[in-house]
Each structure stands twice: as C-alpha cells, then as structure tokens.
Motif scaffolding. Structure first.
Motif: not given
Length: 167
Positions: A138-167
């Motif tokens: 929507a152009g509400a946030v800077d694309a590069e900054s927003g992409q970094h935020q998306v990747l940071a959130v997904l990376s954190t969630a991926e680690t949490i998901d790993a914990a749920t799988r006992g990995a």
C-alpha cells in the motif's frame, strides 16, 4: 538474513552450501546442522560437506537470497507444512502471507477451550508479517525497511516453530 531453524546449541557437523546456477556461483545460503537434526535439512538443496570443529551452530542459516525467495523458502519449508492448508504462492507476498496467517489462525481458532500459547504466538507472528507486507504494497511503509521487518518476524517465528517440533 540470519535464520535459526533449530533451538539446538550443538556445533554443526554438516554444512550445506548452495550456490547460484549462474557463472559467478554466488553463495545463496549456508546451513549448518548437527547429526541429530540432519532431518531438518532434507529439503535444503546444495553441496553437503562435513563441518570442521567449531564451524557454526546447528540450525543457523546465512541466507543471501532475495526477499521474495526467502519468504517463499519460509512458506515451503515450515509455514506450509505446519498449516492446515498449505498456502500456495499468490500474486503478491502479502497475499501469500495473509493466506498462511488465516490458515494458521483457523488451526488455533479454539483458543478459548484449548489455549496453546506457542501456536497462538505463531498465528500472531504470521498475521504481523502479513500486515507489514500489506503495508509495503500500500506504500504505507518504506519497502526496504518493511521487507527487513517481514524477514525478521518470519525468522523469529521459524525458530519458535522449531521449538514446537522439538528441533
């Protein structure tokens, strides 16, 4: 982008290194796993080699691919398999992440009778990543900054998901 696909703190015994198919052979990612967590790397393509002592920690991924490719990797490797409905790639990353968030929220919809904090946190993280991606579109946030935020959130969630799988 630094990703952590396990909660394991053991040293890596195997390194998977993937290069681009172009003539420059740019490194796309490195992934280290210990012997116990090799199963997590089955879907990660690349050259496998033994890790000399002290070369990395289990589950650490140094991912140099594009934003689109990293998000798709998250969808393919952990969001989809952990969802009721595997979200297919849509016209935009925002749409793909919104579909994944909705699917995950449906799988945890009975929070009132059966609350599971980790699943609730994962659903919230996916919703947050989708919201940021929508704001980028929507152009509400800077694309590069927003992409970094998306990747940071997904990376954190991926680690949490790993914990749920006992990995």
């Amino acid at each position: 982008m630094l990703r952590q696909i396990t909660t394991c703190t053991d040293p890596a015994t195997t390194i998977i290194e993937r290069h681009s198919a172009t003539g420059d052979r740019t490194v796309l990612y490195y992934l280290g796993t210990c012997r116990r967590h090799r199963w997590l790397a089955r879907e990660w393509r690349g050259q496998r080699r033994r890790a000399p002592g002290g070369e990395g920690r289990c589950g650490v991924v140094l991912d140099y691919r594009s934003y689109d490719r990293i998000v798709q990797s998250h969808v393919d490797l952990w969001i989809g398999p952990a969802s009721i409905e595997h979200p297919q790639k849509h016209s935009t990353i925002a749409h793909t992440l919104r579909t994944a968030a909705t699917s995950r929220a449906r799988s945890t919809a009975d929070w009132a009778r059966n609350p599971w904090e980790i699943e609730t946190a994962l659903a919230a993280a996916l919703d947050h990543a989708a919201t940021i991606a929508e704001a980028i579109d929507a152009g509400a946030v800077d694309a590069e900054s927003g992409q970094h935020q998306v990747l940071a959130v997904l990376s954190t969630a991926e680690t949490i998901d790993a914990a749920t799988r006992g990995a």
